[in-house]
Design a protein around this motif. Structure first.
Motif, short mmCIF file in Angstrom:
data_model
loop_
_atom_site.label_atom_id
_atom_site.label_comp_id
_atom_site.label_asym_id
_atom_site.label_seq_id
_atom_site.Cartn_x
_atom_site.Cartn_y
_atom_site.Cartn_z
N SER A 1 70.73 51.46 68.19
CA SER A 1 69.57 50.42 67.77
C SER A 1 68.99 50.99 66.53
O SER A 1 69.02 51.84 66.02
N GLN A 2 68.09 49.76 66.00
CA GLN A 2 67.43 49.85 64.78
C GLN A 2 66.01 50.61 65.12
O GLN A 2 65.60 50.38 66.17
N LYS A 3 65.43 50.98 64.12
CA LYS A 3 64.19 51.72 64.24
C LYS A 3 64.13 52.64 65.37
O LYS A 3 65.25 53.33 65.57
N PHE B 1 63.16 49.52 69.56
CA PHE B 1 62.65 48.23 69.84
C PHE B 1 61.50 47.78 69.22
O PHE B 1 60.83 48.77 68.77
N TYR B 2 61.16 46.53 68.92
CA TYR B 2 60.16 46.19 68.09
C TYR B 2 59.10 45.81 69.06
O TYR B 2 58.63 44.69 69.45
N PHE B 3 58.07 46.82 69.42
CA PHE B 3 57.13 46.63 70.26
C PHE B 3 56.02 45.58 69.52
O PHE B 3 55.20 45.09 70.33
N ASN C 1 53.31 38.50 70.51
CA ASN C 1 53.56 37.11 70.00
C ASN C 1 54.72 36.51 70.73
O ASN C 1 54.75 35.30 70.57
N ARG C 2 55.47 37.41 71.35
CA ARG C 2 56.62 36.56 72.02
C ARG C 2 55.93 35.78 73.24
O ARG C 2 56.45 34.75 73.56
N PHE C 3 54.79 36.44 74.00
CA PHE C 3 54.08 35.62 74.88
C PHE C 3 53.65 34.32 74.45
O PHE C 3 53.42 33.39 74.95
N PHE D 1 66.45 35.82 62.94
CA PHE D 1 66.39 37.26 62.77
C PHE D 1 66.08 37.66 64.23
O PHE D 1 64.92 38.33 64.61
N SER D 2 66.90 37.27 65.21
CA SER D 2 66.60 37.57 66.64
C SER D 2 66.67 39.02 66.95
O SER D 2 65.95 39.18 68.35
N ASN D 3 67.27 39.88 66.46
CA ASN D 3 67.41 41.20 66.94
C ASN D 3 67.81 41.05 68.45
O ASN D 3 68.75 40.16 68.65
N SER D 4 67.42 41.72 69.48
CA SER D 4 67.89 41.93 70.72
C SER D 4 67.39 40.71 71.48
O SER D 4 67.65 40.68 72.62
N GLY E 1 64.24 38.99 71.62
CA GLY E 1 62.91 38.96 72.44
C GLY E 1 62.18 37.70 72.46
O GLY E 1 62.05 37.13 73.41
N PHE E 2 62.05 36.94 71.18
CA PHE E 2 61.31 35.74 71.32
C PHE E 2 62.28 34.63 71.91
O PHE E 2 61.59 34.00 72.79
N GLY E 3 63.56 34.70 71.82
CA GLY E 3 64.31 33.50 72.28
C GLY E 3 64.38 33.63 73.86
O GLY E 3 64.34 32.86 74.73
N SER F 1 72.31 38.83 61.68
CA SER F 1 73.50 39.22 60.84
C SER F 1 74.26 40.43 61.51
O SER F 1 75.31 40.67 61.22
N SER F 2 73.56 41.00 62.56
CA SER F 2 74.17 42.12 63.32
C SER F 2 74.82 41.76 64.66
O SER F 2 74.36 41.39 65.24
N VAL F 3 76.13 41.96 64.58
CA VAL F 3 76.95 41.87 65.52
C VAL F 3 76.57 42.50 66.77
O VAL F 3 76.40 41.71 68.11
N VAL G 1 76.22 34.96 64.20
CA VAL G 1 76.39 36.34 63.45
C VAL G 1 76.31 35.80 62.11
O VAL G 1 77.56 35.45 61.64
N LYS G 2 75.11 35.60 61.65
CA LYS G 2 75.45 35.22 60.06
C LYS G 2 74.20 35.51 59.29
O LYS G 2 73.07 35.62 60.01
N ASP G 3 74.11 35.26 58.09
CA ASP G 3 73.14 35.63 57.32
C ASP G 3 72.37 34.40 57.36
O ASP G 3 72.66 33.23 57.40
N LEU H 1 60.77 32.73 62.71
CA LEU H 1 61.24 33.50 61.71
C LEU H 1 60.74 35.25 61.81
O LEU H 1 59.59 35.04 61.71
N ASP H 2 61.40 35.89 62.07
CA ASP H 2 60.95 37.19 61.83
C ASP H 2 61.79 38.14 61.05
O ASP H 2 62.55 39.08 61.76
N PRO H 3 61.63 38.10 59.80
CA PRO H 3 62.60 38.83 58.88
C PRO H 3 62.23 40.48 58.81
O PRO H 3 61.02 40.73 59.29
N PRO H 4 62.85 41.14 58.50
CA PRO H 4 62.54 42.66 58.10
C PRO H 4 61.71 42.60 56.88
O PRO H 4 61.63 41.30 56.24
N1 SAH Z 1 62.81 39.12 66.10
C1 SAH Z 1 63.31 40.49 66.47
C2 SAH Z 1 63.08 41.60 65.38
C3 SAH Z 1 63.66 41.11 64.23
S1 SAH Z 1 64.00 42.52 63.24
C4 SAH Z 1 62.47 40.85 67.98
O1 SAH Z 1 61.58 40.20 68.40
O2 SAH Z 1 62.63 42.24 68.26
C5 SAH Z 1 64.97 42.07 62.03
C6 SAH Z 1 66.24 41.38 62.25
O3 SAH Z 1 66.96 40.82 61.05
C7 SAH Z 1 67.35 42.67 62.48
O4 SAH Z 1 67.92 42.52 63.68
C8 SAH Z 1 68.44 42.49 61.55
O5 SAH Z 1 69.77 42.74 61.96
C9 SAH Z 1 68.20 40.93 61.11
N2 SAH Z 1 68.73 40.79 59.57
C10 SAH Z 1 68.04 41.30 58.39
N3 SAH Z 1 68.59 40.61 57.36
C11 SAH Z 1 69.12 39.60 57.81
C12 SAH Z 1 69.74 38.47 57.06
N4 SAH Z 1 69.94 38.30 55.85
N5 SAH Z 1 70.41 37.56 57.89
C13 SAH Z 1 70.38 37.63 59.29
N6 SAH Z 1 69.83 38.68 60.01
C14 SAH Z 1 69.13 39.76 59.22
#
Ligand code: SAH
Length: 391
Positions: free
Chosen positions: A193-195, A198-200, A205-207, A222-225, A227-229, A245-247, A270-272, A292-295
């Protein structure tokens, strides 16, 4: 005792609640402290200000841990950790997994502890904490029944402190866990996993999202595992498109969907994200709710202007895929980006996509991420929910 005296007026920020002394603010140092030693800090009139960890390698020369004198540092660490634990249990009485310690915000500078059931994942980002790590491990074992204790360190921050860029297993092993955020379960595989796993910080906000998704089409971008969906599906969303983007993370979303018996209409990409949004616009695809929850685009102050351009572009594209009368929930976790500038680029993005927007909700990180109002460095997450008119 090792003592440090500050230059004239350099006590003001500290008296305002800030916990760092920068090296250029020091007038004189008594005795010869080693990195990680506890030092007493005084103002220029020799008034006691507090006790902190010294580090001559870092621009942050002292990180204050207490505003009063301390007899026994073992008691101090125990009090700090248990006080942090009680705070989390007050707000999340039924949860076993949360951010237990959030560094300066819990008066433990440079220590992050995320609790996943009985597995404790640490980030040790200061010399002082590293020197006291055995004490901290003992407290987690004796007072909080820790079974596994290991680090997922932030090597960038360790390098700034002059600490070796390494991880450690302090007790037990690197486990796998299934955690429960009070509504949704998640599989956590710390090896992948990243970090810390889990993104606590987005938990609350997910609630919030649950309030606006019933019978709606949702994009968790930017769904990661997931949470929001996952929260959206649980709250009755018509469909959710998960984009990352992460498989590996998208595979995790699928597992979490099964784990929660959510067999609703979910699609995976699985896409940018920029490509995904541009294609959606070209295909005239729209959603009722876009999340939208970008890094963090800005890792430091210097990269802020480029990061703001990136955020603006991202949000401009996102506004365009929201149905008239729908919502955009948008975040930034770059702490260098202040709230005012966050709204500035969102307003520009809305204008460029000819969207009119109404701010419905603004929040920050979850309650297990307290902030110090005298220390802006402790607030980083911004979360805004807009109603979007694309008339
Ligand atoms: N929303 C998530 C946390 C997002 S963390 C939650 O609720 O847990 C940011 C995520 O963005 C990471 O999973 C990472 O793989 C993804 N990511 C980073 N750059 C990206 C890009 N350009 N396109 C798609 N996903 C990207």
């Amino acid at each position: 005792m090792l003592k440090i005296f500050l230059k004239k007026n350099e006590d003001k920020r500290i008296r305002g609640g800030h916990l760092w002394v920068f090296s250029n603010e020091i007038e004189k140092i008594f005795a010869n402290p080693e990195n990680g030693d506890l030092v007493e800090v005084f103002d220029s009139k020799e008034q006691f200000l507090g006790l902190g960890f010294y580090n001559k390698n870092s621009l942050i020369a002292v990180r204050l841990i207490s505003k009063s004198r301390v007899e026994n540092s073992s008691d101090l660490f125990r009090d700090r950790i248990m006080c942090a634990y009680d705070l989390r249990k007050n707000f999340y009485p039924h949860r076993e997994s949360f951010r237990l310690v959030f560094s300066e915000s819990d008066f433990l500078p440079g220590l992050i502890i995320d609790k996943y059931n009985n597995s404790f994942v640490l980030q040790v980002n200061s010399f002082g904490i590293q020197r006291n790590i055995d004490l901290i491990i003992e407290i987690l074992k004796s007072d909080l029944s820790a079974q596994n204790i290991f680090t997922k360190n932030d090597f960038y921050l360790r390098k700034l402190e002059g600490l070796p860029e390494e991880d450690n297993v302090y007790f037990g092993s690197i486990s796998k866990e299934v955690i429960d955020d009070g509504s949704i379960k998640y599989k956590i595989d710390f090896n992948q996993s990243q970090k810390t796993g889990f993104y606590f910080d987005q938990s609350d906000n997910r609630f919030f999202i649950e309030k606006i998704v019933k019978d709606k089409t949702v994009a968790d971008i930017f769904s990661n595992s997931g949470g929001f969906g996952l929260h959206a599906l649980k709250a009755g969303a018509k469909s959710v498109d998960f984009v990352d983007s992460s498989v590996r993370e998208i595979e995790r979303v699928k597992e979490n969907l099964l784990l929660n018996n959510l067999d609703a209409d979910a699609k995976y990409f699985v896409k940018d994200v920029f490509d995904f949004l541009e294609e959606a616009i070209a295909l005239n695809k729209r959603y009722d709710v876009v999340i939208l929850d970008p890094p963090a685009f800005a890792k430091n102050k210097k990269s802020l202007p480029a990061a703001e351009k990136g955020y603006e572009k991202l949000n401009k594209l996102a506004f365009q895929v929201v149905n008239d009368g729908g919502y955009l929930a948008t975040s930034s976790c770059s702490y260098h980006l202040i709230k005012e500038n966050f709204f500035n680029f969102l307003n520009r993005a809305a204008s460029k996509s000819s969207s009119e927007i109404q701010l419905i909700h603004f929040g920050g990180a979850s309650l297990d991420h307290p902030q110090l109002s005298g220390m802006p460095e402790t607030s980083y997450l911004k979360f805004a929910v807009f109603k979007v008119f694309n008339r």
